[in-house]
Scaffold this motif. Structure first.
Motif, mmCIF file in Angstrom:
data_model
loop_
_atom_site.group_PDB
_atom_site.id
_atom_site.type_symbol
_atom_site.label_atom_id
_atom_site.label_comp_id
_atom_site.label_asym_id
_atom_site.label_seq_id
_atom_site.Cartn_x
_atom_site.Cartn_y
_atom_site.Cartn_z
ATOM 1 N N THR A 259 -15.132 11.909 0.460
ATOM 2 C CA THR A 259 -14.645 12.453 1.726
ATOM 3 C C THR A 259 -13.511 11.640 2.353
ATOM 4 O O THR A 259 -12.985 12.028 3.394
ATOM 5 C CB THR A 259 -15.783 12.536 2.768
ATOM 6 N N GLN A 260 -13.138 10.501 1.761
ATOM 7 C CA GLN A 260 -12.160 9.620 2.386
ATOM 8 C C GLN A 260 -10.821 9.602 1.640
ATOM 9 O O GLN A 260 -10.778 9.835 0.436
ATOM 10 C CB GLN A 260 -12.676 8.181 2.422
ATOM 11 N N VAL A 261 -9.764 9.284 2.369
ATOM 12 C CA VAL A 261 -8.449 9.040 1.764
ATOM 13 C C VAL A 261 -8.329 7.532 1.593
ATOM 14 O O VAL A 261 -8.100 6.796 2.554
ATOM 15 C CB VAL A 261 -7.311 9.594 2.641
ATOM 16 N N LEU A 262 -8.529 7.072 0.356
ATOM 17 C CA LEU A 262 -8.558 5.645 0.051
ATOM 18 C C LEU A 262 -7.800 5.373 -1.235
ATOM 19 O O LEU A 262 -7.718 6.233 -2.119
ATOM 20 C CB LEU A 262 -10.010 5.166 -0.142
ATOM 21 N N PRO A 263 -7.280 4.166 -1.403
ATOM 22 C CA PRO A 263 -6.660 3.805 -2.675
ATOM 23 C C PRO A 263 -7.719 3.508 -3.730
ATOM 24 O O PRO A 263 -8.857 3.162 -3.403
ATOM 25 C CB PRO A 263 -5.869 2.538 -2.336
ATOM 26 N N VAL A 264 -7.338 3.640 -4.976
ATOM 27 C CA VAL A 264 -8.243 3.320 -6.080
ATOM 28 C C VAL A 264 -8.459 1.813 -6.114
ATOM 29 O O VAL A 264 -7.510 1.025 -6.050
ATOM 30 C CB VAL A 264 -7.655 3.821 -7.412
ATOM 31 N N SER A 265 -9.713 1.414 -6.223
ATOM 32 C CA SER A 265 -10.062 -0.009 -6.186
ATOM 33 C C SER A 265 -10.443 -0.565 -7.551
ATOM 34 O O SER A 265 -10.570 -1.778 -7.713
ATOM 35 C CB SER A 265 -11.242 -0.230 -5.237
ATOM 36 N N GLY A 266 -10.668 0.339 -8.520
ATOM 37 C CA GLY A 266 -11.184 -0.115 -9.804
ATOM 38 C C GLY A 266 -12.685 -0.256 -9.814
ATOM 39 O O GLY A 266 -13.274 -0.642 -10.825
ATOM 40 N N MET B 173 0.843 -1.189 0.000
ATOM 41 C CA MET B 173 0.000 0.000 0.000
ATOM 42 C C MET B 173 0.880 1.242 0.000
ATOM 43 O O MET B 173 1.871 1.300 0.717
ATOM 44 C CB MET B 173 -0.913 -0.010 1.232
ATOM 45 N N SER B 174 0.510 2.230 -0.780
ATOM 46 C CA SER B 174 1.312 3.455 -0.873
ATOM 47 C C SER B 174 1.368 4.161 0.472
ATOM 48 O O SER B 174 0.411 4.174 1.241
ATOM 49 C CB SER B 174 0.710 4.397 -1.919
ATOM 50 N N SER B 175 2.504 4.793 0.754
ATOM 51 C CA SER B 175 2.660 5.542 1.993
ATOM 52 C C SER B 175 1.776 6.773 2.028
ATOM 53 O O SER B 175 1.618 7.418 3.064
ATOM 54 C CB SER B 175 4.134 5.944 2.164
ATOM 55 N N ALA B 176 1.174 7.125 0.885
ATOM 56 C CA ALA B 176 0.277 8.273 0.836
ATOM 57 C C ALA B 176 -1.035 7.985 1.549
ATOM 58 O O ALA B 176 -1.794 8.891 1.857
ATOM 59 C CB ALA B 176 0.001 8.680 -0.610
ATOM 60 N N TYR B 177 -1.303 6.715 1.806
ATOM 61 C CA TYR B 177 -2.547 6.322 2.440
ATOM 62 C C TYR B 177 -2.310 6.015 3.911
ATOM 63 O O TYR B 177 -1.208 5.641 4.317
ATOM 64 C CB TYR B 177 -3.136 5.099 1.736
ATOM 65 N N PRO B 178 -3.347 6.152 4.724
ATOM 66 C CA PRO B 178 -3.202 5.796 6.134
ATOM 67 C C PRO B 178 -3.005 4.293 6.289
ATOM 68 O O PRO B 178 -3.230 3.521 5.353
ATOM 69 C CB PRO B 178 -4.538 6.254 6.731
ATOM 70 N N GLN B 179 -2.582 3.889 7.469
ATOM 71 C CA GLN B 179 -2.449 2.463 7.758
ATOM 72 C C GLN B 179 -3.836 1.899 8.035
ATOM 73 O O GLN B 179 -4.531 2.352 8.941
ATOM 74 C CB GLN B 179 -1.548 2.257 8.974
ATOM 75 N N PHE B 180 -4.243 0.927 7.242
ATOM 76 C CA PHE B 180 -5.569 0.349 7.422
ATOM 77 C C PHE B 180 -5.480 -0.873 8.326
ATOM 78 O O PHE B 180 -4.595 -1.720 8.152
ATOM 79 C CB PHE B 180 -6.170 -0.058 6.074
ATOM 80 N N PRO B 181 -6.393 -0.991 9.282
ATOM 81 C CA PRO B 181 -6.406 -2.196 10.117
ATOM 82 C C PRO B 181 -6.857 -3.402 9.303
ATOM 83 O O PRO B 181 -7.429 -3.258 8.224
ATOM 84 C CB PRO B 181 -7.428 -1.845 11.202
ATOM 85 N N ASN C 150 -14.429 -6.288 -3.885
ATOM 86 C CA ASN C 150 -13.175 -6.949 -4.255
ATOM 87 C C ASN C 150 -12.196 -6.862 -3.079
ATOM 88 O O ASN C 150 -12.509 -6.296 -2.024
ATOM 89 C CB ASN C 150 -12.582 -6.374 -5.539
ATOM 90 N N ASP C 151 -10.994 -7.406 -3.259
ATOM 91 C CA ASP C 151 -10.035 -7.481 -2.158
ATOM 92 C C ASP C 151 -9.575 -6.107 -1.695
ATOM 93 O O ASP C 151 -9.388 -5.883 -0.489
ATOM 94 C CB ASP C 151 -8.815 -8.318 -2.573
ATOM 95 N N ILE C 152 -9.367 -5.172 -2.631
ATOM 96 C CA ILE C 152 -8.924 -3.829 -2.236
ATOM 97 C C ILE C 152 -9.967 -3.164 -1.354
ATOM 98 O O ILE C 152 -9.640 -2.545 -0.331
ATOM 99 C CB ILE C 152 -8.616 -2.964 -3.476
ATOM 100 N N ILE C 153 -11.223 -3.299 -1.722
ATOM 101 C CA ILE C 153 -12.299 -2.710 -0.925
ATOM 102 C C ILE C 153 -12.343 -3.339 0.461
ATOM 103 O O ILE C 153 -12.488 -2.651 1.477
ATOM 104 C CB ILE C 153 -13.647 -2.861 -1.657
ATOM 105 N N LEU C 154 -12.211 -4.661 0.527
ATOM 106 C CA LEU C 154 -12.218 -5.335 1.821
ATOM 107 C C LEU C 154 -11.074 -4.870 2.709
ATOM 108 O O LEU C 154 -11.243 -4.658 3.914
ATOM 109 C CB LEU C 154 -12.120 -6.852 1.624
#
Length: 381
Positions: free
Chosen positions: A291-298, A1-9, A149-153
């Motif tokens: 409104t969220q900082v999230l990676p692109v999931s497709g 995961m890019s460092s631009a994103y927060p750490q996701f639990p 998908n997996d990115i969303i999960l």
């Protein structure tokens, strides 16, 4: 995961359902999926077909998660699994016919909606609009999670929705009761501006919390501020699924005509024919801001929730508080709600230099080149 994103639990089904629904104990829960032939749910036969990765996630994450300890942990009952026929379009009404893994043929209206307190719909196409209507009719709560998908999960469903709600509320308060929004576009050497009237309406938020007591449906992943436009004028570019780029002429709140910029002329001709035969298909029924900082999931369901993106939608708007209901379309299959997402990944050939909010006689920039402008950044701090 890019460092631009927060750490996701790590994703936790129990945490997600507890946060979203605040279970009261003893509630009955069901899972819905869509299949081209819903009889494919018998003995979970669809699991052997690689064409159904979304439905497999519904089984592995939600069904098995509930059966293997989740029901007991959350004090839920049921955890039953049903399939209905795929609708073929975003937010189209669902067939009432459904099937259980036993092979039993059922009625959603008679056998499912009245008998469950929580319904989770993991599907190919969004079912938020029809399920919202049925939730109000039958009194259940639920969530729609189309395109899973997996990115969303791992990201959009792993976040703390208490925090998502708090951040969304900060933006909502800073953007509510606006008179209008002005969106500038640059594409293929051209420029255009779309003006959407919001008429001082109270901004709404999709924030992922569905805790009752009123019946409601959460659209997950959540995280957006949205309006049902009171009117719209101007032009904007639209990228079709086949890559064709068209220019939409908007007046009276509706797309009146599409003009080819580049790509397939037949795609534009088909759209214009649809606009002529069923004019409400061009109605702009939503303006939304992520409104969220999230990676692109497709998948648009997550990617439209990314801070700095925006989307407009055509068609059905009753589930958002609008007045365009399925009965107002000339053809039932046209009664969709279709989001048109603008983001660097989804529309790389389209730049949005500026989005301006006009409120109480003052104009403020809210987005610049797909990034939150200083006004929005200040709201979040």
């Amino acid at each position: 995961m890019s460092s631009a994103y927060p750490q996701f639990p790590e994703f936790s089904l129990s945490r997600l359902l507890t946060t979203v629904f605040a279970p009261k104990g003893g509630e009955r829960v069901a899972i819905l999926i869509d299949l081209p032939d819903p009889r494919g749910v018998r003995d979970f036969a669809f699991l052997s077909d690689p064409a159904f990765p979304i439905q497999r996630k519904a089984y592995e994450v939600f069904y098995e998660g509930l059966k293997n300890g989740g029901l007991a942990e959350l004090n839920f009952k049921g955890g039953d699994f049903f399939a209905y026929e795929i609708t073929g379009g975003s937010n189209l009404d669902m067939s009432d016919e459904a099937y259980a893994p036993s092979g039993a043929k059922l009625s959603l209206a008679k056998d499912v909606y009245p008998n469950y307190d929580l319904i989770l719909c993991v599907s190919t196409y969004s079912a938020t609009a029809p399920l919202t209507a049925f939730a109000k009719q039958y009194g259940f709560r639920g969530a729609t999670l189309h395109g899973l998908n997996d990115i969303i999960l791992q990201t959009g469903l792993a976040v703390d929705y208490n925090e998502v709600s708090r951040q969304a509320e900060k933006l909502r308060l800073g953007m509510t009761k606006a008179d209008r929004f002005e969106i500038d576009y640059e594409f293929a050497g051209r420029k255009a501006t779309l003006v959407l009237e919001t008429a001082k309406q109270e901004a709404q938020k999709s924030h992922g919390l569905c805790r009752g007591p009123e019946a409601d449906i959460a659209n997950l992943p959540a995280g957006e501020i949205y309006y049902v436009p009171a009117g719209a004028e101007g032009q904007f570019p639209m990228c079709y699924e086949d890559g064709t780029l068209g220019l939409m002429d908007v007046s009276g709140g509706r797309i009146k005509k599409a003009t080819l910029i580049q790509g397939n002329a037949e795609t534009i001709e088909e759209h214009n024919a649809k606009l002529q035969s069923d004019p409400v298909t061009g109605e702009l029924g939503e303006l939304g801001f992520g409104t969220q900082v999230l990676p692109v999931s497709g998948r648009d369901i997550q990617d439209e929730k990314v801070l700095g993106t925006l989307h407009v939608a055509t068609g059905r708007s009753d589930h958002l508080g609008g007045k365009l209901t399925p009965d107002k379309f000339a053809v039932a299959k046209n009664a969709t709600h279709d989001d048109i997402l603008f983001s660097p990944e989804k529309t790389p050939g389209v730049v949005i230099p500026e989005v301006r909010m006009v409120r109480d006689g003052k104009t403020v920039v809210v987005i610049e080149n797909f990034r939150p402008a200083p006004y929005l950044q200040a709201l979040l701090n």
